[in-house]
Design a protein around this motif. Structure first.
Motif, short mmCIF file in Angstrom:
data_model
loop_
_atom_site.label_atom_id
_atom_site.label_comp_id
_atom_site.label_asym_id
_atom_site.label_seq_id
_atom_site.Cartn_x
_atom_site.Cartn_y
_atom_site.Cartn_z
N ASP A 1 1.54 -1.75 -0.02
CA ASP A 1 0.52 0.11 0.05
C ASP A 1 1.00 1.41 -0.14
O ASP A 1 1.85 1.32 0.76
CB ASP A 1 -0.96 0.57 1.14
N VAL A 2 0.75 2.08 -1.45
CA VAL A 2 1.55 3.50 -1.05
C VAL A 2 0.93 4.21 -1.68
O VAL A 2 0.14 4.23 -2.38
CB VAL A 2 2.44 3.17 -2.57
N ASP A 3 1.48 5.04 -0.74
CA ASP A 3 0.62 6.24 -0.88
C ASP A 3 1.58 7.59 -1.91
O ASP A 3 2.82 7.72 -1.68
CB ASP A 3 0.19 7.58 0.49
N TYR B 1 0.90 10.33 -2.61
CA TYR B 1 0.72 12.11 -2.52
C TYR B 1 1.97 12.13 -1.32
O TYR B 1 1.97 12.82 -0.95
CB TYR B 1 -0.45 12.86 -2.40
N ALA B 2 2.41 10.94 -0.53
CA ALA B 2 3.05 11.66 0.36
C ALA B 2 4.58 11.94 -0.45
O ALA B 2 4.92 11.60 -0.65
CB ALA B 2 3.60 9.66 1.15
N PRO B 3 4.97 12.83 0.80
CA PRO B 3 6.17 13.66 0.69
C PRO B 3 7.41 12.29 0.66
O PRO B 3 7.38 11.57 1.55
CB PRO B 3 6.31 14.43 1.75
N THR B 4 8.03 12.73 -0.29
CA THR B 4 9.15 11.80 -0.03
C THR B 4 10.67 12.15 0.39
O THR B 4 11.62 11.55 0.92
CB THR B 4 9.54 11.75 -1.21
N GLU B 5 10.56 13.05 0.82
CA GLU B 5 11.34 14.32 2.20
C GLU B 5 11.12 14.00 3.24
O GLU B 5 9.85 15.46 3.19
CB GLU B 5 11.88 15.23 1.52
N PRO B 6 11.52 14.28 4.76
CA PRO B 6 11.19 15.52 5.52
C PRO B 6 11.32 16.41 5.31
O PRO B 6 12.16 17.27 5.05
CB PRO B 6 12.29 14.63 6.48
#
Length: 145
Positions: free
Chosen positions: A16-18, A20-25
């Motif tokens: 399960d992958v989002d 739109y999740a940010p790739t960097e903190p």
């Protein structure tokens, strides 16, 4: 529905992958108290007062304000000078200000803007005399043939 769809031992290797999740903190910037910002940083109003533009600059810090939003700080050394106004822009600004400062009834252009609630100057509205130094152009007199 197939029988192997309900098999608990079956491993489909689905993840399960989002997307739109940010790739960097997220990066955090320092927040300073009022009048505590270090030298070399300025708000956009301070930059404008120095004749500089914040065009292309990144926000490097924040300063706490009395309101709900903090003010952003920019590096003064990286700021560029404000581009000068062109003659066409200056002409357009003068025409826009003339529309706000000229009484449509008597034709006088005042140094300040007229009240929008009245739409005319005080002298035309209620007869309050205007001081001669408060307007630019005298009222238009009757035309003679």
């Amino acid at each position: 529905m197939r029988a192997d769809d309900l098999d608990p031992n079956r491993n489909d290797d689905l993840v399960d992958v989002d997307p739109y999740a940010p790739t960097e903190p997220p990066t955090t910037i320092p927040v300073y108290k009022r009048n505590q910002a270090p030298e070399g940083l300025a708000t956009k109003r301070q930059l404008r007062a120095m004749g500089l533009s914040r065009r292309g600059l990144e926000v490097v810090a924040e300063v706490e304000t009395r309101g709900p939003k903090n003010g952003y700080l920019y590096e003064i050394a990286k700021a560029q000078p404000v581009r000068p106004m062109t003659l066409a822009q200056e002409y357009a600004l003068d025409r826009a200000m003339a529309a706000r400062q000229t009484c449509p009834k008597c034709g006088r252009r005042y140094y300040g803007c007229l009240k929008t609630s009245l739409g005319i100057c005080l002298e035309c509205h209620d007869g309050t005399p205007a001081h001669p130094t408060s307007y630019v152009m005298p009222p238009a007199g009757p035309k003679t043939a």
